[in-house]
Design a protein around this motif. Structure first.
Motif, PDB file in Angstrom:
ATOM      1  N   UNK A   1       0.863  -1.167   0.000  1.00  0.00           N
ATOM      2  CA  UNK A   1       0.000   0.000   0.000  1.00  0.00           C
ATOM      3  C   UNK A   1       0.903   1.220   0.000  1.00  0.00           C
ATOM      4  N   UNK A   2       0.898   1.955  -1.096  1.00  0.00           N
ATOM      5  CA  UNK A   2       1.751   3.138  -1.157  1.00  0.00           C
ATOM      6  C   UNK A   2       0.942   4.339  -0.715  1.00  0.00           C
ATOM      7  N   UNK A   3       1.492   5.066   0.198  1.00  0.00           N
ATOM      8  CA  UNK A   3       0.842   6.263   0.705  1.00  0.00           C
ATOM      9  C   UNK A   3       1.727   7.453   0.409  1.00  0.00           C
ATOM     10  N   UNK A   4       1.092   8.567   0.073  1.00  0.00           N
ATOM     11  CA  UNK A   4       1.839   9.788  -0.157  1.00  0.00           C
ATOM     12  C   UNK A   4       2.363  10.295   1.179  1.00  0.00           C
ATOM     13  N   UNK A   5       3.581  10.776   1.193  1.00  0.00           N
ATOM     14  CA  UNK A   5       4.058  11.378   2.437  1.00  0.00           C
ATOM     15  C   UNK A   5       3.284  12.670   2.698  1.00  0.00           C
ATOM     16  N   UNK A   6       3.031  12.943   3.948  1.00  0.00           N
ATOM     17  CA  UNK A   6       2.303  14.150   4.323  1.00  0.00           C
ATOM     18  C   UNK A   6       3.291  15.315   4.301  1.00  0.00           C
ATOM     19  N   UNK A   7       2.950  16.404   3.633  1.00  0.00           N
ATOM     20  CA  UNK A   7       3.891  17.524   3.556  1.00  0.00           C
ATOM     21  C   UNK A   7       4.067  18.201   4.916  1.00  0.00           C
ATOM     22  N   UNK A   8       5.260  18.691   5.137  1.00  0.00           N
ATOM     23  CA  UNK A   8       5.568  19.412   6.369  1.00  0.00           C
ATOM     24  C   UNK A   8       5.001  20.811   6.225  1.00  0.00           C
TER      25      UNK A   8
END
Length: 128
Positions: free
Chosen positions: A82-89
């Protein structure tokens, strides 16, 4: 007409009787099941997988050894499938502390805010 209290007492009495019957019959049922397992040489795989096929996410007993190259699995999916987008800082201070804006505010940001700083001072630009 029976009151609610009377009905609840009857229910409790009947439940005790049902539990007693279940406990009496349990030993006999277990003995029958164990005999059938022995007679038919059944394995746990035979019993707990549909149609005798391996359950999803579990390796058959014969394959469980020697297949070190297989990806580790959790709940039937390969790890990392399951690929998840990293949450932007969204917030950063001069010391390198960061926060995505999700969850509880981190201690470093709370300390700045209590010292009178504005949260906008730590907001990271959207483009970079």
């Amino acid at each position: 007409m029976a009151s609610l209290i009377d009905l609840n007492r009857q229910i409790a009495k009947l439940q005790k009787q049902a539990d007693a019957i279940k406990n009496r019959e349990r030993k006999s049922v277990i003995a029958q099941i164990r005999q059938a397992i022995a007679d038919y040489e059944l394995t746990a795989e035979d019993l707990f997988s549909p149609n005798g096929t391996p359950r999803r996410g579990r390796k058959p007993a014969a394959d469980s050894q020697g297949s070190e190259d297989a990806a580790p699995r959790r709940r039937g999916r390969p790890v990392g499938s399951v690929s998840r987008k990293p949450v932007p800082i969204r917030y950063r201070d001069d010391e390198g502390n960061t926060w995505t804006g999700r969850g509880k505010q981190p201690n470093w940001l709370r300390a700045y805010l209590e010292a009178g700083h504005s949260i906008d001072e730590f907001r990271v630009d959207e483009e970079g």
